[in-house]
Design a protein around this motif. Structure first.
Motif, PDB file in Angstrom:
ATOM      1  N   UNK A  53       0.823  -1.203   0.000  1.00  0.00           N
ATOM      2  CA  UNK A  53       0.000   0.000   0.000  1.00  0.00           C
ATOM      3  C   UNK A  53       0.859   1.255   0.000  1.00  0.00           C
ATOM      4  N   UNK A  54       2.008   1.195   0.667  1.00  0.00           N
ATOM      5  CA  UNK A  54       2.913   2.342   0.684  1.00  0.00           C
ATOM      6  C   UNK A  54       3.511   2.606  -0.692  1.00  0.00           C
ATOM      7  N   UNK A  55       3.479   1.622  -1.582  1.00  0.00           N
ATOM      8  CA  UNK A  55       4.149   1.749  -2.875  1.00  0.00           C
ATOM      9  C   UNK A  55       3.195   1.811  -4.075  1.00  0.00           C
ATOM     10  N   UNK A  56       1.967   1.327  -3.920  1.00  0.00           N
ATOM     11  CA  UNK A  56       1.002   1.324  -5.028  1.00  0.00           C
ATOM     12  C   UNK A  56       0.274   2.661  -5.047  1.00  0.00           C
ATOM     13  N   UNK A  57       0.160   3.257  -6.226  1.00  0.00           N
ATOM     14  CA  UNK A  57      -0.487   4.564  -6.355  1.00  0.00           C
ATOM     15  C   UNK A  57      -1.955   4.477  -6.759  1.00  0.00           C
ATOM     16  N   UNK A  58      -2.412   3.350  -7.260  1.00  0.00           N
ATOM     17  CA  UNK A  58      -3.774   3.206  -7.754  1.00  0.00           C
ATOM     18  C   UNK A  58      -4.711   2.824  -6.602  1.00  0.00           C
ATOM     19  N   UNK A  59      -5.554   3.781  -6.170  1.00  0.00           N
ATOM     20  CA  UNK A  59      -6.455   3.535  -5.042  1.00  0.00           C
ATOM     21  C   UNK A  59      -7.497   2.462  -5.370  1.00  0.00           C
ATOM     22  N   UNK A  60      -7.937   2.405  -6.609  1.00  0.00           N
ATOM     23  CA  UNK A  60      -8.918   1.383  -7.006  1.00  0.00           C
ATOM     24  C   UNK A  60      -8.338  -0.026  -6.836  1.00  0.00           C
ATOM     25  N   UNK A  61      -7.083  -0.193  -7.211  1.00  0.00           N
ATOM     26  CA  UNK A  61      -6.415  -1.477  -7.046  1.00  0.00           C
ATOM     27  C   UNK A  61      -6.293  -1.821  -5.558  1.00  0.00           C
ATOM     28  N   UNK A  62      -6.010  -0.835  -4.719  1.00  0.00           N
ATOM     29  CA  UNK A  62      -5.907  -1.070  -3.280  1.00  0.00           C
ATOM     30  C   UNK A  62      -7.237  -1.506  -2.690  1.00  0.00           C
ATOM     31  N   UNK A  63      -8.323  -0.874  -3.104  1.00  0.00           N
ATOM     32  CA  UNK A  63      -9.644  -1.252  -2.592  1.00  0.00           C
ATOM     33  C   UNK A  63     -10.004  -2.661  -3.020  1.00  0.00           C
ATOM     34  N   UNK A  64      -9.692  -3.012  -4.259  1.00  0.00           N
ATOM     35  CA  UNK A  64      -9.964  -4.371  -4.734  1.00  0.00           C
ATOM     36  C   UNK A  64      -9.158  -5.381  -3.921  1.00  0.00           C
ATOM     37  N   UNK A  86     -14.364  -5.249   5.847  1.00  0.00           N
ATOM     38  CA  UNK A  86     -14.635  -3.829   6.050  1.00  0.00           C
ATOM     39  C   UNK A  86     -13.370  -3.088   6.471  1.00  0.00           C
ATOM     40  N   UNK A  87     -12.643  -3.647   7.431  1.00  0.00           N
ATOM     41  CA  UNK A  87     -11.527  -2.924   8.037  1.00  0.00           C
ATOM     42  C   UNK A  87     -10.289  -2.850   7.144  1.00  0.00           C
ATOM     43  N   UNK A  88     -10.005  -3.901   6.378  1.00  0.00           N
ATOM     44  CA  UNK A  88      -8.803  -3.908   5.540  1.00  0.00           C
ATOM     45  C   UNK A  88      -8.844  -2.834   4.447  1.00  0.00           C
ATOM     46  N   UNK A  89      -9.942  -2.707   3.667  1.00  0.00           N
ATOM     47  CA  UNK A  89      -9.965  -1.614   2.680  1.00  0.00           C
ATOM     48  C   UNK A  89      -9.940  -0.227   3.328  1.00  0.00           C
ATOM     49  N   UNK A  90     -10.616  -0.066   4.475  1.00  0.00           N
ATOM     50  CA  UNK A  90     -10.573   1.225   5.172  1.00  0.00           C
ATOM     51  C   UNK A  90      -9.156   1.594   5.575  1.00  0.00           C
ATOM     52  N   UNK A  91      -8.442   0.614   6.107  1.00  0.00           N
ATOM     53  CA  UNK A  91      -7.067   0.839   6.528  1.00  0.00           C
ATOM     54  C   UNK A  91      -6.189   1.180   5.321  1.00  0.00           C
ATOM     55  N   UNK A  92      -6.357   0.461   4.220  1.00  0.00           N
ATOM     56  CA  UNK A  92      -5.536   0.690   3.034  1.00  0.00           C
ATOM     57  C   UNK A  92      -5.802   2.064   2.423  1.00  0.00           C
ATOM     58  N   UNK A  93      -7.054   2.486   2.390  1.00  0.00           N
ATOM     59  CA  UNK A  93      -7.385   3.810   1.868  1.00  0.00           C
ATOM     60  C   UNK A  93      -6.836   4.888   2.799  1.00  0.00           C
ATOM     61  N   UNK A  94      -6.884   4.659   4.109  1.00  0.00           N
ATOM     62  CA  UNK A  94      -6.312   5.611   5.061  1.00  0.00           C
ATOM     63  C   UNK A  94      -4.812   5.771   4.869  1.00  0.00           C
TER      64      UNK A  94
END
Length: 180
Positions: A53-64, A86-94
């Motif tokens: 997550x610290x290295x990927x720039x595409x937020x859509x890919x992170x949510x998926x 629920x918590x993993x995508x929230x954390x990744x977007x944060x």
């Protein structure tokens, strides 16, 4: 298959390997330590996800990634679909939202982000389990016997595995020829 698709496939395999090693670590030697009231939960998959997550720039890919691996983790380890989902995508977007503060990836910064992510995830799971009446452990017992040992164990594992995991995650995200 182009290079970007190969890198995404490699990222998914990297997370799946960490997912498998979570279970293997718990089964192999943490089962011997979790007989008393202390409960240590290895979170190698979360470690890998935070680094990616610290290295990927595409937020859509992170949510998926967050939804897919959250459902997978919930279905395999918890049996209650929704905790990690629920918590993993929230954390990744944060993490993605605040990583602009990062000047350069370094161990101290990633350790603090991982520490906060692990605290958020474990506390969120505890709160959701309390809300769903799946546990009756009080807050002080949770902090003392689950959260504290889990944080200690995972920070030690991160110190040991930081360099190889950081190098692999950096290699899996960069796909341009000028960036390796």
């Amino acid at each position: 298959m182009n290079i970007k698709a190969q890198k995404i496939f490699g990222q998914v395999l990297f997370i799946l390997l960490a997912f498998y090693l979570d279970g293997l670590m718990k089964w192999a030697f943490l089962n011997n330590m979790n007989h008393g009231v202390v409960s240590i939960l290895p979170q190698l998959m979360l470690m890998v996800i935070v680094m990616l997550t610290m290295r990927i720039d595409d937020r859509r890919q992170l949510i998926i990634y967050g939804i897919v691996f959250g459902v997978l983790y919930d279905s395999y380890y918890y049996g209650i679909i929704g905790l990690y989902t629920i918590l993993l995508p929230l954390m990744m977007v944060g993490i993605d939202h605040f990583k602009f503060l990062l000047v350069k990836n370094n161990m101290g910064y990633e350790l603090s982000i991982y520490f906060l992510s692990l605290t958020f995830l474990q506390s969120g799971i505890y709160l959701l389990e309390r809300l769903l009446q799946q546990t009756n452990t009080d807050v002080l017992d949770f902090i003392t016997y689950t959260l504290g040992p889990t944080l200690l164990w995972n920070v030690v594992v991160l110190f040991i595995l930081y360099i190889p995991l950081a190098n692999i995650s950096e290699w899996l995200v960069k796909y341009r020829r000028d960036n390796k």
